[in-house]
Design an enzyme around this catalytic site. Structure first.
Site, PDB file in Angstrom:
ATOM      1  N   HIS A 227       0.936  -1.235   0.125  1.00 21.56           N
ATOM      2  CA  HIS A 227      -0.010   0.006   0.021  1.00 21.56           C
ATOM      3  C   HIS A 227       1.068   1.231   0.004  1.00 21.56           C
ATOM      4  O   HIS A 227       2.046   1.101   0.351  1.00 21.56           O
ATOM      5  CB  HIS A 227      -0.783   0.057   1.262  1.00 21.56           C
ATOM      6  CG  HIS A 227      -0.032   0.209   2.448  1.00 21.56           C
ATOM      7  ND1 HIS A 227       0.747  -0.751   3.146  1.00 21.56           N
ATOM      8  CD2 HIS A 227       0.191   1.409   3.059  1.00 21.56           C
ATOM      9  CE1 HIS A 227       1.199  -0.306   4.246  1.00 21.56           C
ATOM     10  NE2 HIS A 227       0.993   0.958   4.128  1.00 21.56           N
ATOM     11  N   ASP A 229       0.763   5.428   1.685  1.00 21.40           N
ATOM     12  CA  ASP A 229       0.240   5.904   2.816  1.00 21.40           C
ATOM     13  C   ASP A 229      -0.670   7.123   2.395  1.00 21.40           C
ATOM     14  O   ASP A 229      -0.138   7.766   1.086  1.00 21.40           O
ATOM     15  CB  ASP A 229       1.098   6.575   3.803  1.00 21.40           C
ATOM     16  CG  ASP A 229       1.813   5.224   4.631  1.00 21.40           C
ATOM     17  OD1 ASP A 229       1.211   3.999   4.640  1.00 21.40           O
ATOM     18  OD2 ASP A 229       2.913   5.392   5.311  1.00 21.40           O
ATOM     19  N   HIS A 284       4.585   0.019  -0.358  1.00 21.36           N
ATOM     20  CA  HIS A 284       5.695  -0.773   0.810  1.00 21.36           C
ATOM     21  C   HIS A 284       4.461  -1.734   1.336  1.00 21.36           C
ATOM     22  O   HIS A 284       3.390  -1.617   1.287  1.00 21.36           O
ATOM     23  CB  HIS A 284       6.210   0.223   1.748  1.00 21.36           C
ATOM     24  CG  HIS A 284       5.038   1.008   2.798  1.00 21.36           C
ATOM     25  ND1 HIS A 284       4.406   2.083   1.936  1.00 21.36           N
ATOM     26  CD2 HIS A 284       4.511   0.890   3.785  1.00 21.36           C
ATOM     27  CE1 HIS A 284       3.799   2.645   2.954  1.00 21.36           C
ATOM     28  NE2 HIS A 284       3.584   2.177   3.857  1.00 21.36           N
ATOM     29  N   ARG A 294       7.410  -8.640  15.562  1.00 26.89           N
ATOM     30  CA  ARG A 294       7.861  -7.348  15.124  1.00 26.89           C
ATOM     31  C   ARG A 294       6.993  -6.418  15.421  1.00 26.89           C
ATOM     32  O   ARG A 294       5.908  -6.761  15.346  1.00 26.89           O
ATOM     33  CB  ARG A 294       7.981  -7.372  13.392  1.00 26.89           C
ATOM     34  CG  ARG A 294       8.508  -6.285  12.866  1.00 26.89           C
ATOM     35  CD  ARG A 294       8.918  -6.191  11.443  1.00 26.89           C
ATOM     36  NE  ARG A 294       9.237  -4.832  11.151  1.00 26.89           N
ATOM     37  CZ  ARG A 294       8.478  -3.885  10.646  1.00 26.89           C
ATOM     38  NH1 ARG A 294       7.271  -4.245  10.591  1.00 26.89           N
ATOM     39  NH2 ARG A 294       9.056  -2.790  10.076  1.00 26.89           N
TER      40      ARG A 294
HETATM   41  C1  LIG Z   1      -5.058   8.675   8.889  1.00 22.94           C
HETATM   42  C2  LIG Z   1      -4.788   7.557   8.705  1.00 22.94           C
HETATM   43  C3  LIG Z   1      -3.924   7.021   7.567  1.00 22.94           C
HETATM   44  C4  LIG Z   1      -4.363   5.421   7.656  1.00 22.94           C
HETATM   45  C5  LIG Z   1      -5.652   5.524   7.701  1.00 22.94           C
HETATM   46  C6  LIG Z   1      -5.838   6.432   8.955  1.00 22.94           C
HETATM   47  O1  LIG Z   1      -7.339   6.830   9.249  1.00 22.94           O
HETATM   48  C7  LIG Z   1      -5.370   5.722  10.299  1.00 22.94           C
HETATM   49  C8  LIG Z   1      -4.651   4.515   9.939  1.00 22.94           C
HETATM   50  C9  LIG Z   1      -3.726   4.643   8.886  1.00 22.94           C
HETATM   51  C10 LIG Z   1      -3.420   3.374   8.152  1.00 22.94           C
HETATM   52  C11 LIG Z   1      -2.062   2.576   8.853  1.00 22.94           C
HETATM   53  C12 LIG Z   1      -1.845   1.278   8.237  1.00 22.94           C
HETATM   54  C13 LIG Z   1      -1.833   1.403   6.817  1.00 22.94           C
HETATM   55  C14 LIG Z   1      -2.978   2.124   6.301  1.00 22.94           C
HETATM   56  C15 LIG Z   1      -3.187   2.302   4.793  1.00 22.94           C
HETATM   57  C16 LIG Z   1      -4.365   1.735   6.755  1.00 22.94           C
HETATM   58  O2  LIG Z   1      -5.020   0.888   6.565  1.00 22.94           O
HETATM   59  O3  LIG Z   1      -4.344   2.313   8.212  1.00 22.94           O
HETATM   60  C17 LIG Z   1      -2.806   3.585   6.735  1.00 22.94           C
HETATM   61  C18 LIG Z   1      -4.079   4.501   6.322  1.00 22.94           C
HETATM   62  C19 LIG Z   1      -3.547   5.457   5.207  1.00 22.94           C
HETATM   63  O4  LIG Z   1      -2.211   5.960   5.079  1.00 22.94           O
HETATM   64  O5  LIG Z   1      -4.027   5.469   4.250  1.00 22.94           O
HETATM   65  O1  LIG Z   2       5.323  -2.059  10.101  1.00 26.22           O
HETATM   66  C1  LIG Z   2       5.886  -1.455   9.161  1.00 26.22           C
HETATM   67  O2  LIG Z   2       6.977  -1.228   9.063  1.00 26.22           O
HETATM   68  C2  LIG Z   2       4.893  -0.393   8.243  1.00 26.22           C
HETATM   69  C3  LIG Z   2       3.767  -0.113   8.643  1.00 26.22           C
HETATM   70  C4  LIG Z   2       2.996   0.625   7.813  1.00 26.22           C
HETATM   71  O3  LIG Z   2       3.119   0.688   6.516  1.00 26.22           O
HETATM   72  C5  LIG Z   2       1.921   1.581   8.037  1.00 26.22           C
HETATM   73  O4  LIG Z   2       1.370   1.664   9.459  1.00 26.22           O
HETATM   74  O5  LIG Z   2       1.300   2.379   7.312  1.00 26.22           O
HETATM   75 FE   LIG Z   3       2.141   2.378   5.679  1.00 22.68          FE
END
Ligand SMILES: C=C1C[C@]23C[C@@]1(O)CC[C@H]2[C@@]12CCC[C@@](C)(C(=O)O1)[C@H]2[C@@H]3C(=O)O
Ligand SMILES: O=C(O)CCC(=O)C(=O)O
Ligand SMILES: [Fe+2]
Length: 353
Positions: A227, A229, A284, A294
């Protein structure tokens, strides 16, 4: 933080909430078996000795190095970032303690489908037919209510560590934003939302604790699927266990080795938009292992609520049309919740040439 808390109201994300306790499974269930990703990494490619740049923030050339890292990798690691090691250890301890709680206790702080914070599977799970070998806890604003559920006796100690981490990360975001914008030829005066002191003090953030338990069949499991961010930038702390990989065009998946005291910086989709595609957001994923759990802590940082992000005027011109529409973070999170990895192309104005 009203804006982020509203992001999923109109796009609830339904992920299976009652999942097995990964720490107790001796075999990989079918629902966690991904088609063999064969750890299809870069080791056979000609560029196999290349890795994500490590940048000392005290280096006078930091801005140039960041430019190179962001155009080629979309990620870099930083040293001398000013975050005390003790704070990194404290937040790691919060994560370790939280994820070691019994399953029924963690579920008392479960994230709701239309909410942003709490315990649960990665919200991107809904886009995949298989489950990921990880669990997460998202914090937006104060964790108080959820922490009271998790630790009725001593929640304030855990809240304190989170608040201290948030404060320190905010300062680092200020430094990094200045450097990353400078590396694009943009000054703090060029961005209205940089704040009166130009330290980006009004940025919004989510803190994401991730745990990847040991896995009985790591080659067929996936910790966190590929994915990008949605952020401007993400500051990632990983404990000393490998697993994070970034994807580089023409090279493949490359492991980002944990560096003692180092922090990984990811370019997110909103910086991709702001830079008019010059700094592409980094794809990533996380792989798991059989031996050690981890842990990672991601500080996902975006602009203040209601600020529209669009390609910066300094990066568009007669030969460089703006490639993306203007979006707020909140709007973009909604788009991501609906379209996931196609979200960026849905806000694109002209097709890639
Ligand atoms: C602000 C945010 C970015 C995120 C979605 C969220 O609302 C809170 C969690 C974030 C996260 C962390 C893990 C990977 C990710 C793709 C997810 O599913 O939740 C990211 C979200 C993002 O960056 O889109
Ligand atoms: O666990 C990690 O190293 C990556 C986590 C991550 O990609 C995320 O929280 O958006
Ligand atoms: Fe991420």
């Amino acid at each position: 933080m009203p804006s982020l808390s509203e992001a999923y109201r109109s796009h609830p994300v339904h992920v299976q909430h009652k999942h097995p306790d990964l720490n107790s499974l001796q075999e990989l269930p079918e629902s966690y078996t991904w088609t063999h990703h064969g750890h299809d990494d870069h080791t056979n490619s000609p560029a196999s000795n290349e890795s994500v740049p490590v940048i000392d923030l005290n280096d006078p050339n930091a801005s140039k190095l960041i430019h190179h890292a962001c155009t080629t990798w979309g990620a870099y690691q930083v040293l001398n970032h000013g975050i005390p090691m003790s704070l990194l250890q404290d937040i790691q301890w919060v994560g370790e303690t939280l994820f070691s709680l019994p399953s029924h206790q963690k579920h008392k702080a479960a994230r709701s489908p239309d909410g942003v914070d709490g315990y649960g599977l990665a919200r991107i799970s809904s886009f995949f037919p298989k489950l990921m070998w990880s669990e997460g806890f998202t914090i937006v604003g104060s964790p108080l209510e959820h922490f009271r559920q998790l630790w009725p006796q001593d929640y304030d100690k855990y809240c304190d560590f989170v608040m201290q981490y948030d404060e320190a990360m905010k300062k680092l975001v200020g430094k990094l934003m200045l450097l990353m914008l400078d590396s694009l030829g943009i000054t703090k005066e060029d961005l209205k939302w940089a704040g009166s002191k130009g330290q980006f003090e009004k940025t919004c953030a989510a803190l994401q604790l991730n745990s990847y338990p040991t896995c009985p069949d790591p080659d067929r499991a996936m910790g966190l699927a590929a994915h990008t961010d949605s952020t401007l930038l993400t500051i990632l702390y990983q404990n000393n266990i490998s697993g994070l990989q970034v994807h580089r065009k023409g090279v493949g998946w490359v492991t980002v080795p944990p560096l003692s005291g180092g922090l990984v910086i990811n370019v997110g989709d909103l910086l991709h938009i702001l830079s008019n595609g010059l700094y592409p957001s980094v794809l990533h994923r996380v792989l798991v292992n059989r031996i050690q759990r981890r842990l990672s802590v991601a500080y996902l940082c975006g602009p203040p609520p209601n600020v529209e992000i669009c390609p910066h005027a300094k990066l568009v011109g007669p030969n460089k049309p703006p490639l993306y529409k203007a979006v707020t973070w909140n709007e973009y999170l909604g788009t991501k919740a609906k379209h996931f990895n196609k979200a960026l192309s849905t806000v694109r104005l002209c097709a890639p040439s």
